[in-house]
Design a protein around this motif. Structure first.
Motif, PDB file in Angstrom:
ATOM      1  N   ALA A 158       0.580  -1.373  -0.582  1.00 38.42           N
ATOM      2  CA  ALA A 158      -0.342   0.246  -0.227  1.00 38.42           C
ATOM      3  C   ALA A 158       0.763   1.400   0.207  1.00 38.42           C
ATOM      4  O   ALA A 158       0.564   2.096  -0.479  1.00 38.42           O
ATOM      5  CB  ALA A 158      -0.701  -0.033   0.855  1.00 38.42           C
ATOM      6  N   VAL A 159       1.992   1.411   1.044  1.00 38.73           N
ATOM      7  CA  VAL A 159       2.510   2.840   1.198  1.00 38.73           C
ATOM      8  C   VAL A 159       3.654   2.641  -0.828  1.00 38.73           C
ATOM      9  O   VAL A 159       3.549   3.790  -0.536  1.00 38.73           O
ATOM     10  CB  VAL A 159       4.110   2.458   1.417  1.00 38.73           C
ATOM     11  CG1 VAL A 159       5.141   3.422   1.383  1.00 38.73           C
ATOM     12  CG2 VAL A 159       3.501   2.080   3.424  1.00 38.73           C
ATOM     13  N   LYS A 160       3.754   1.753  -1.679  1.00 32.74           N
ATOM     14  CA  LYS A 160       4.615   1.963  -2.879  1.00 32.74           C
ATOM     15  C   LYS A 160       3.687   2.361  -3.817  1.00 32.74           C
ATOM     16  O   LYS A 160       3.546   3.190  -4.403  1.00 32.74           O
ATOM     17  CB  LYS A 160       5.002   0.499  -2.622  1.00 32.74           C
ATOM     18  CG  LYS A 160       5.347   0.663  -4.716  1.00 32.74           C
ATOM     19  CD  LYS A 160       4.850  -0.034  -5.349  1.00 32.74           C
ATOM     20  CE  LYS A 160       5.012  -0.343  -6.877  1.00 32.74           C
ATOM     21  NZ  LYS A 160       4.445  -1.168  -8.216  1.00 32.74           N
ATOM     22  N   THR A 196       9.354   5.083  -4.739  1.00 35.22           N
ATOM     23  CA  THR A 196       9.706   4.362  -5.544  1.00 35.22           C
ATOM     24  C   THR A 196      10.251   3.136  -5.428  1.00 35.22           C
ATOM     25  O   THR A 196      11.598   3.176  -5.834  1.00 35.22           O
ATOM     26  CB  THR A 196       9.365   4.921  -6.836  1.00 35.22           C
ATOM     27  OG1 THR A 196       8.920   6.520  -7.067  1.00 35.22           O
ATOM     28  CG2 THR A 196       9.754   5.144  -8.291  1.00 35.22           C
ATOM     29  N   PRO A 197      10.215   2.130  -6.721  1.00 36.40           N
ATOM     30  CA  PRO A 197      11.416   1.032  -6.562  1.00 36.40           C
ATOM     31  C   PRO A 197      11.681   1.200  -8.183  1.00 36.40           C
ATOM     32  O   PRO A 197      10.965   1.836  -8.731  1.00 36.40           O
ATOM     33  CB  PRO A 197      10.333   0.116  -5.982  1.00 36.40           C
ATOM     34  CG  PRO A 197       8.582  -0.453  -6.639  1.00 36.40           C
ATOM     35  CD  PRO A 197       8.469   1.005  -6.490  1.00 36.40           C
ATOM     36  N   LYS A 198      13.184   0.682  -8.097  1.00 39.67           N
ATOM     37  CA  LYS A 198      13.919   0.585  -9.544  1.00 39.67           C
ATOM     38  C   LYS A 198      14.634  -0.643  -8.812  1.00 39.67           C
ATOM     39  O   LYS A 198      15.757  -0.931  -8.772  1.00 39.67           O
ATOM     40  CB  LYS A 198      14.296   1.346  -9.877  1.00 39.67           C
ATOM     41  CG  LYS A 198      15.248   1.907 -10.736  1.00 39.67           C
ATOM     42  CD  LYS A 198      16.111   2.476 -11.605  1.00 39.67           C
ATOM     43  CE  LYS A 198      17.179   2.190 -12.721  1.00 39.67           C
ATOM     44  NZ  LYS A 198      18.043   3.812 -12.914  1.00 39.67           N
ATOM     45  N   HIS A 199      14.165  -1.503 -10.184  1.00 38.35           N
ATOM     46  CA  HIS A 199      15.511  -2.608 -10.454  1.00 38.35           C
ATOM     47  C   HIS A 199      16.619  -2.370 -10.636  1.00 38.35           C
ATOM     48  O   HIS A 199      16.405  -1.824 -12.427  1.00 38.35           O
ATOM     49  CB  HIS A 199      14.695  -4.299 -11.157  1.00 38.35           C
ATOM     50  CG  HIS A 199      12.964  -4.870 -10.174  1.00 38.35           C
ATOM     51  ND1 HIS A 199      13.647  -6.105 -10.181  1.00 38.35           N
ATOM     52  CD2 HIS A 199      12.158  -4.571  -9.755  1.00 38.35           C
ATOM     53  CE1 HIS A 199      12.107  -6.105  -8.743  1.00 38.35           C
ATOM     54  NE2 HIS A 199      11.705  -5.078  -8.941  1.00 38.35           N
ATOM     55  N   PRO A 244       9.641  10.150  -0.837  1.00 34.20           N
ATOM     56  CA  PRO A 244       9.292  10.730  -0.911  1.00 34.20           C
ATOM     57  C   PRO A 244      10.559  12.020  -1.274  1.00 34.20           C
ATOM     58  O   PRO A 244      10.191  13.115  -1.627  1.00 34.20           O
ATOM     59  CB  PRO A 244       8.596  11.243   0.097  1.00 34.20           C
ATOM     60  CG  PRO A 244       7.866   9.685   0.006  1.00 34.20           C
ATOM     61  CD  PRO A 244       9.365   9.407   0.227  1.00 34.20           C
ATOM     62  N   ALA A 245      11.329  11.883   0.107  1.00 31.86           N
ATOM     63  CA  ALA A 245      12.091  13.147  -0.086  1.00 31.86           C
ATOM     64  C   ALA A 245      14.048  12.827  -0.782  1.00 31.86           C
ATOM     65  O   ALA A 245      14.125  13.648  -0.703  1.00 31.86           O
ATOM     66  CB  ALA A 245      12.667  12.622   1.678  1.00 31.86           C
ATOM     67  N   GLY A 246      13.614  12.106  -1.854  1.00 33.51           N
ATOM     68  CA  GLY A 246      14.965  11.373  -2.105  1.00 33.51           C
ATOM     69  C   GLY A 246      16.277  11.166  -1.820  1.00 33.51           C
ATOM     70  O   GLY A 246      16.693  11.006  -2.593  1.00 33.51           O
ATOM     71  N   TYR A 247      16.108  10.676  -0.871  1.00 33.63           N
ATOM     72  CA  TYR A 247      17.214   9.734  -0.601  1.00 33.63           C
ATOM     73  C   TYR A 247      17.339   8.208  -1.405  1.00 33.63           C
ATOM     74  O   TYR A 247      15.356   7.608  -1.322  1.00 33.63           O
ATOM     75  CB  TYR A 247      17.061   9.582   1.216  1.00 33.63           C
ATOM     76  CG  TYR A 247      17.507  10.961   1.798  1.00 33.63           C
ATOM     77  CD1 TYR A 247      18.405  10.806   1.987  1.00 33.63           C
ATOM     78  CD2 TYR A 247      15.930  11.191   2.591  1.00 33.63           C
ATOM     79  CE1 TYR A 247      19.111  12.255   2.843  1.00 33.63           C
ATOM     80  CE2 TYR A 247      16.716  12.641   3.090  1.00 33.63           C
ATOM     81  CZ  TYR A 247      17.104  13.234   3.152  1.00 33.63           C
ATOM     82  OH  TYR A 247      17.729  14.054   3.830  1.00 33.63           O
TER      83      TYR A 247
END
Length: 210
Positions: free
Chosen positions: A140-142, A148-151, A162-165
């Motif tokens: 739900a968070v995603k 945001t996930p990135k493979h 959300p803060a860019g970390y």
């Protein structure tokens, strides 16, 4: 008559209208390209020679792209052909992930959802590099926040907050095929300039016959 039904779904007299046969032939892509002679596989029959596999593929009305693990044969990608991952791929991903793949979460993969990182409705594929386990809460968070996930292509997943970390989650198991060590090249043979050789034989008891 049976041949007509299997090939066309209907006999010349109209018998069997609405019946269609589906023949599944698996052909390695390098065989299709003519750069390999690996045999194809006809479902219900067994291996078939490469030329026959290429002829059948040439007349096929449609293709389903399957990416398989070169060591285990497990299908790792179904592309956009199906939303639901096959059972073998689900098991493979359970071993790879072991837990929810959100940073810091240790909930078992068996009690988590198998999620398309790029959503199916947005063009995401049913692919090992687009699927990851998320527990219901982090699913739900995603879905509803800007996490945001990135493979990264090797089982690792980079999450951006959300803060860019950024946070990188390592796979629990390295599922890549084993890398064969690069052989050490042999040293080049020494160069011998025959024009500089001493014409005098080393053994005076065995003189040159000319």
């Amino acid at each position: 008559m049976l041949t007509d039904v299997l090939l066309s779904g209907v006999t010349p007299d109209g018998l069997g209208a609405g019946v269609a046969a589906q023949v599944n032939v698996t052909v390695p892509v390098l065989t299709l390209l003519g750069t390999s002679e690996e045999p194809g596989y006809l479902a219900g029959y067994g291996p078939i020679d490469p030329d026959t596999a290429r002829r059948l593929a040439a007349g096929a009305p449609s293709f389903t792209r399957l990416l398989t693990n070169p060591e285990t044969g497990v299908v790792l990608s179904m592309g956009r052909d199906t939303y639901k991952p096959p059972a073998a791929l689900k098991t493979w991903l359970e071993v790879r992930d072991e837990t929810c793949t959100f940073p810091g979460c240790r909930r078992s993969a068996k009690r988590s959802d198998l999620d398309h990182s790029v959503e199916w409705q947005h063009g995401g594929e049913t692919d090992a590099m687009n699927l990851a386990h998320l527990c219901p809460y982090h699913h739900a968070v995603k879905s509803y926040t800007r996490w945001t996930p990135k493979h990264l292509g090797d089982g690792r997943i980079e999450w951006t907050s959300p803060a860019g970390y950024s946070y990188i989650v390592e796979p629990s198991a390295d599922m890549r095929p084993p890398r064969h060590p690069t052989p050490v090249p042999k040293p080049p043979a020494p160069f011998v300039d025959v024009w500089t050789l001493d014409p005098t034989p080393e053994d005076p008891d065995d003189p040159t016959p000319f």
